[in-house]
Write an enzyme that holds these catalytic residues in place. Structure first.
Site, PDB file in Angstrom:
ATOM      1  N   HIS A  14      -9.279   2.675  -2.859  1.00 42.28           N
ATOM      2  CA  HIS A  14      -7.881   2.381  -2.540  1.00 42.28           C
ATOM      3  C   HIS A  14      -7.280   1.485  -3.626  1.00 42.28           C
ATOM      4  O   HIS A  14      -7.336   0.257  -3.526  1.00 42.28           O
ATOM      5  CB  HIS A  14      -7.854   1.691  -1.177  1.00 42.28           C
ATOM      6  CG  HIS A  14      -6.492   1.346  -0.664  1.00 42.28           C
ATOM      7  ND1 HIS A  14      -5.318   1.834  -1.183  1.00 42.28           N
ATOM      8  CD2 HIS A  14      -6.119   0.513   0.366  1.00 42.28           C
ATOM      9  CE1 HIS A  14      -4.292   1.346  -0.511  1.00 42.28           C
ATOM     10  NE2 HIS A  14      -4.752   0.534   0.424  1.00 42.28           N
ATOM     11  N   CYS A  72       0.813  -1.229   0.000  1.00 45.44           N
ATOM     12  CA  CYS A  72       0.000   0.000   0.000  1.00 45.44           C
ATOM     13  C   CYS A  72       0.843   1.274   0.000  1.00 45.44           C
ATOM     14  O   CYS A  72       0.312   2.354  -0.255  1.00 45.44           O
ATOM     15  CB  CYS A  72      -0.939   0.028   1.210  1.00 45.44           C
ATOM     16  SG  CYS A  72      -2.147  -1.308   1.207  1.00 45.44           S
TER      17      CYS A  72
END
Length: 385
Positions: A337, A93
């Site tokens: 995301h 991430c």
């Protein structure tokens, strides 16, 4: 301390719209998301610098793509020429932010050529992986004998560990959604977007009526507090920036071009069992390296993978969850995301808020992400004009 005008600086920043996996961008591959963004950043840079930048490298974060070095594929596809190489970075991430740090570090080390850096993720077209014919969703983040929870499980464990209630998580998710809806309505995303004609020309709209919806979501775990409402949507998207040297040396150095100077950065490790806290020590480390106090930061962009994770980071920093400096136009909880791109999206958002938004020289911004496996990535930026 190096003067800000001599630091590497970001002078162009763009992103695609962000869309939930399986929706508006579902038919687009990693290449088809990355190429338009890399090309747009190059075109923007040509405009602001007055001549086409001679790009030394394209560095892109990516987590679950097809392999084959998507950054190199994007460089070729964007028409930069076969002499421009490519590097694909995987810090999960934090990959997009790590790619920008990598580009900045190369310039700081003395290679004074511009670089395009960012991230891309097509969760919709991510290939199925298998070992001995058995499919798996992700590779391990830690070796045998270590805690290696799925990120959703890790966020639930963190909420329980820190005593973060569902009410706080839902309130945070609602706030992020309202901020994104306001930004969308006011056109604050427009200048940073690269419309993908025929697919998506703006972000998927944040969920309307969020307060009415949030109580209806059932917990993801028995007796838990995480729900689909206070957890981000897995998404598709790409983002990129142009990093140039500061200081003297002509237009290619960006010495007279407004932008974000890269003041400092940090990558840290934390307990793999509670990876969601990683952004907190990374931010503190980066601020310390920059010689900046938390109170001096005018804008934070923290990747909001989960409300629980973001709240845990804010609690450790001593930042109020409704602080207007934090994701002022909403974050991943509202927009989505796209794993490998999200860290770069955070930097594009800082660029829009501070550079496009007219913040005075010297204004400080921070981008950060907590990362699966127990990592934190953060960078400190300063507006230069």
């Amino acid at each position: 301390m190096t003067e800000s005008h001599a630091l590497p600086r970001i002078v162009a920043a763009r992103r695609t719209p962000i869309a939930t996996r399986g929706r508006a961008l579902a038919a687009l591959t990693v290449e088809q998301l990355a190429v338009p963004v890399v090309r747009a950043v190059h075109d923007d840079a040509t405009h602001v610098l007055g001549l086409p930048p001679v790009v030394a490298d394209v560095v892109l974060g990516n987590c679950m793509g097809p392999g084959g070095n998507p950054a190199r594929v994007a460089a070729l596809g964007a028409g930069l020429g076969f002499t421009v190489p490519g590097l694909t970075v995987d810090r999960q991430c934090g990959s997009g932010l790590a790619a920008i740090i990598e580009a900045s570090t190369a310039i700081s080390a003395g290679d004074h050529r511009p670089r395009i850096a960012g991230g891309v993720e097509s969760a919709s077209t991510a290939p199925t992986r298998s070992v001995d014919g058995v499919a798996y969703a992700r590779a391990p983040f830690a070796p045998a004998g270590w805690h290696d929870p799925d990120m959703t499980r890790a966020a639930e464990d963190l909420a329980e560990h820190d005593g973060i209630s569902r009410e706080r998580q839902d309130a945070y998710a609602a706030r992020s959604t309202h901020r994104a809806a306001s930004a969308l309505a006011a056109g604050r995303f427009t200048d940073e977007l690269v419309p993908l004609v025929g697919a998506a020309e703006q972000d998927e709209a944040p969920r309307s009526g969020i307060e009415r919806l949030l109580p209806r979501f059932t917990p993801l775990f028995t007796d838990g507090s995480l729900t689909a409402g206070n957890t981000c949507r897995v998404s598709d998207g790409a983002a990129a920036v142009l990093v140039v040297p500061g200081g003297p040396g002509g237009p290619a150095h960006g010495s007279t071009t407004p932008g974000l100077a890269v003041r400092a950065h940090a990558v840290v490790g934390c307990d793999p069992a509670l990876p969601g806290i990683g952004a907190a020590p990374a931010i503190l480390d980066a601020l310390d390296r920059a010689g900046v106090d938390l109170a001096q930061v005018a804008a934070f962009e923290i990747v909001e993978a989960f409300a629980a994770q973001t709240l845990a980071v804010l609690d450790r920093l001593g930042v109020a969850e409704d602080d207007e400096r934090l994701c002022a136009d909403g974050g991943a909880l509202a927009l989505g995301h796209p794993w490998g791109a999200s860290g770069a999206v955070a930097v594009v958002r800082l660029f829009s808020r501070l550079v496009r938004g007219g913040a005075p020289a010297g204004t400080i911004g921070v981008a950060a992400a907590s990362v699966g496996g127990g990592l934190g990535v953060a960078a400190v930026f300063e507006v230069v004009r």
